[in-house]
Design a protein around this motif. Structure first.
Motif, short mmCIF file in Angstrom:
data_model
loop_
_atom_site.label_atom_id
_atom_site.label_comp_id
_atom_site.label_asym_id
_atom_site.label_seq_id
_atom_site.Cartn_x
_atom_site.Cartn_y
_atom_site.Cartn_z
N SER A 288 1.80 6.17 6.32
CA SER A 288 2.59 7.26 5.77
C SER A 288 2.60 8.47 6.70
O SER A 288 3.63 9.11 6.90
CB SER A 288 2.05 7.65 4.40
OG SER A 288 2.11 6.57 3.49
N SER B 48 -6.39 8.94 5.42
CA SER B 48 -6.21 8.03 6.55
C SER B 48 -7.43 8.01 7.47
O SER B 48 -7.52 7.13 8.33
CB SER B 48 -4.97 8.45 7.36
OG SER B 48 -5.18 9.69 8.01
N ALA C 23 4.24 0.90 4.30
CA ALA C 23 3.31 1.83 3.66
C ALA C 23 3.08 1.46 2.20
O ALA C 23 1.94 1.51 1.70
CB ALA C 23 3.84 3.26 3.77
N TYR C 24 4.15 1.08 1.52
CA TYR C 24 4.03 0.66 0.12
C TYR C 24 3.16 -0.59 0.00
O TYR C 24 2.29 -0.68 -0.87
CB TYR C 24 5.42 0.40 -0.45
CG TYR C 24 5.41 -0.41 -1.73
CD1 TYR C 24 5.19 0.19 -2.96
CD2 TYR C 24 5.61 -1.80 -1.70
CE1 TYR C 24 5.18 -0.54 -4.14
CE2 TYR C 24 5.59 -2.55 -2.86
CZ TYR C 24 5.38 -1.91 -4.08
OH TYR C 24 5.34 -2.66 -5.24
N ARG C 25 3.40 -1.56 0.88
CA ARG C 25 2.65 -2.82 0.80
C ARG C 25 1.16 -2.60 1.05
O ARG C 25 0.32 -3.19 0.37
CB ARG C 25 3.22 -3.83 1.80
CG ARG C 25 2.57 -5.20 1.73
CD ARG C 25 3.41 -6.25 2.46
NE ARG C 25 3.54 -5.94 3.86
CZ ARG C 25 2.63 -6.27 4.79
NH1 ARG C 25 1.52 -6.91 4.44
NH2 ARG C 25 2.83 -5.98 6.05
N GLN C 26 0.85 -1.75 2.02
CA GLN C 26 -0.57 -1.50 2.31
C GLN C 26 -1.25 -0.73 1.18
O GLN C 26 -2.39 -1.01 0.82
CB GLN C 26 -0.69 -0.71 3.63
CG GLN C 26 -0.29 -1.48 4.87
CD GLN C 26 -1.24 -2.62 5.18
OE1 GLN C 26 -2.39 -2.63 4.77
NE2 GLN C 26 -0.74 -3.61 5.91
N THR C 27 -0.53 0.25 0.62
CA THR C 27 -1.16 1.13 -0.37
C THR C 27 -1.15 0.53 -1.77
O THR C 27 -2.17 0.53 -2.47
CB THR C 27 -0.44 2.49 -0.40
OG1 THR C 27 -0.39 3.02 0.94
CG2 THR C 27 -1.17 3.48 -1.30
N GLY D 179 -2.75 2.47 4.40
CA GLY D 179 -1.47 2.93 3.85
C GLY D 179 -1.22 4.40 4.13
O GLY D 179 -0.09 4.80 4.45
N SER D 180 -2.26 5.21 4.03
CA SER D 180 -2.12 6.63 4.33
C SER D 180 -1.82 6.85 5.81
O SER D 180 -1.02 7.73 6.17
CB SER D 180 -3.40 7.39 3.94
OG SER D 180 -3.65 7.27 2.54
#
Length: 326
Positions: free
Chosen positions: A297, A65, A280-284, A293-294
């Motif tokens: 999370s 992150s 978080a899923y969509r970003q990562t 995404g990190s």
């Protein structure tokens, strides 16, 4: 002192950890110390392994992150300190996801607590021969895999293949052309309903264990003293179940706050139903923004830690006294 007052006093000591001059703290007996030591010996190795397994992903996510890092362009990796957190926290998408997550969590946990307590009372008071049947029937939804349950609810409410519209067309506001996943309100309703159906048995089992710890002599004493059912419930049953209630609500709140499967299968975050886990899923995964995404999370993890802290401070349960240790 009346019998009810005596019972209430016993309840207060059981829930609060005693009434001595030292603030209710009673020294542990040798047996309690040996049992606690044995518990650490038995659970210690598993605790260390779990700590190592969970600590590495958390630390790795925090490390990632700190970088501006997109998986499709690894050469452009740039150390940006806490800039990703600033980007997330100043974006309205994050706060909308938090709001939706809190809304789903509060409603599901509140409804599940009431329904779970009612089911626990039924199972606790049922005849001994009926208890296995009742517990098996109640546990069926919880035994179903979450993804399977989400697909079942999705197809049940689907405008093309679902049966809900045809079965409940007589209800005002519902017709055969009702699109449950076309608006925010109806989409969230289906998500919440599926969560309640799936996980209410979990709370009921935990509360059933708490009901089994309520002393029957206190119940009988309060009944002889003329206390009504509601008075016995408020003065005797619930205070003695304080530890079980805290555990049930804490575990379920943490689980509900991390909801992902139902949102992913039913709406894919459409109609502003995106929750923090899905963000978080969509970003990562979808956008391959590893840094952002990190950061999401890690913020989700911090929210879970904050919820745990608030629950423990709010209930102020002395678990050692609840177990009867002296």
């Amino acid at each position: 002192m009346s019998t009810t007052s005596a019972a209430a006093g016993e309840v207060g000591r059981a829930a609060g950890g005693g009434d001595g001059d030292n603030g209710g703290k009673v020294p542990l007996s040798d047996r309690a110390r040996s049992e606690r030591r044995l518990g650490w010996y038995l659970a210690g190795p598993a605790f260390v392994v779990m700590l190592l397994v969970t600590a590495y992903p958390i630390l790795q996510a925090f490390y990632e992150s700190l970088f501006k890092y997109r998986l499709t362009d690894p050469d452009a990796r740039e150390f940006t300190w806490l800039n990703n957190y600033l980007v997330v926290l100043t974006d309205g998408v994050w706060w909308r996801a938090v709001g939706v997550t809190v809304l789903i969590t509060v409603i599901t946990v509140a409804v599940e607590a009431v329904l779970g307590f009612a089911l626990a009372l039924v199972m606790h008071r049922a005849l001994r021969t009926l208890r296995p049947v009742l517990r098996t029937a109640i546990l069926v939804p919880y035994a179903i895999i979450t993804v399977v349950s989400a697909f079942a609810w999705f197809y049940a409410f689907s405008i093309d293949s679902g049966f809900v519209n045809s079965w409940f067309a007589w209800v005002p506001g519902i017709s055969e052309n009702t699109n449950w996943f076309g608006e925010f309100g109806t989409s969230v309703f289906v998500i919440i309903a599926s969560e309640i159906w799936k996980t209410t048995p979990f709370i009921s089992l935990l509360l059933l264990a708490g009901l089994a710890q309520v002393p029957e002599d206190l119940q009988e004493a309060a009944k002889v003293d003329g206390a009504t059912w509601w008075q016995r419930m408020y003065k005797v049953t619930i205070p003695n179940m304080k530890a079980a209630i805290m555990v049930a609500l804490l575990f379920r709140t943490l689980d509900a706050f991390r909801i992902f499967d139902n949102v992913f299968i039913m709406t894919q975050g459409a109609n502003n139903t995106e929750v923090v886990s899905f963000l978080a899923y969509r970003q990562t995964i979808s956008r391959l923004e590893i840094g952002l995404g990190s950061a999401v999370s890690v913020l989700l993890f911090l929210c879970v830690v904050l919820i745990s802290f608030l629950f423990i401070k709010l209930f102020k349960v002395d678990l050692a006294s609840a177990r009867g240790e002296r």
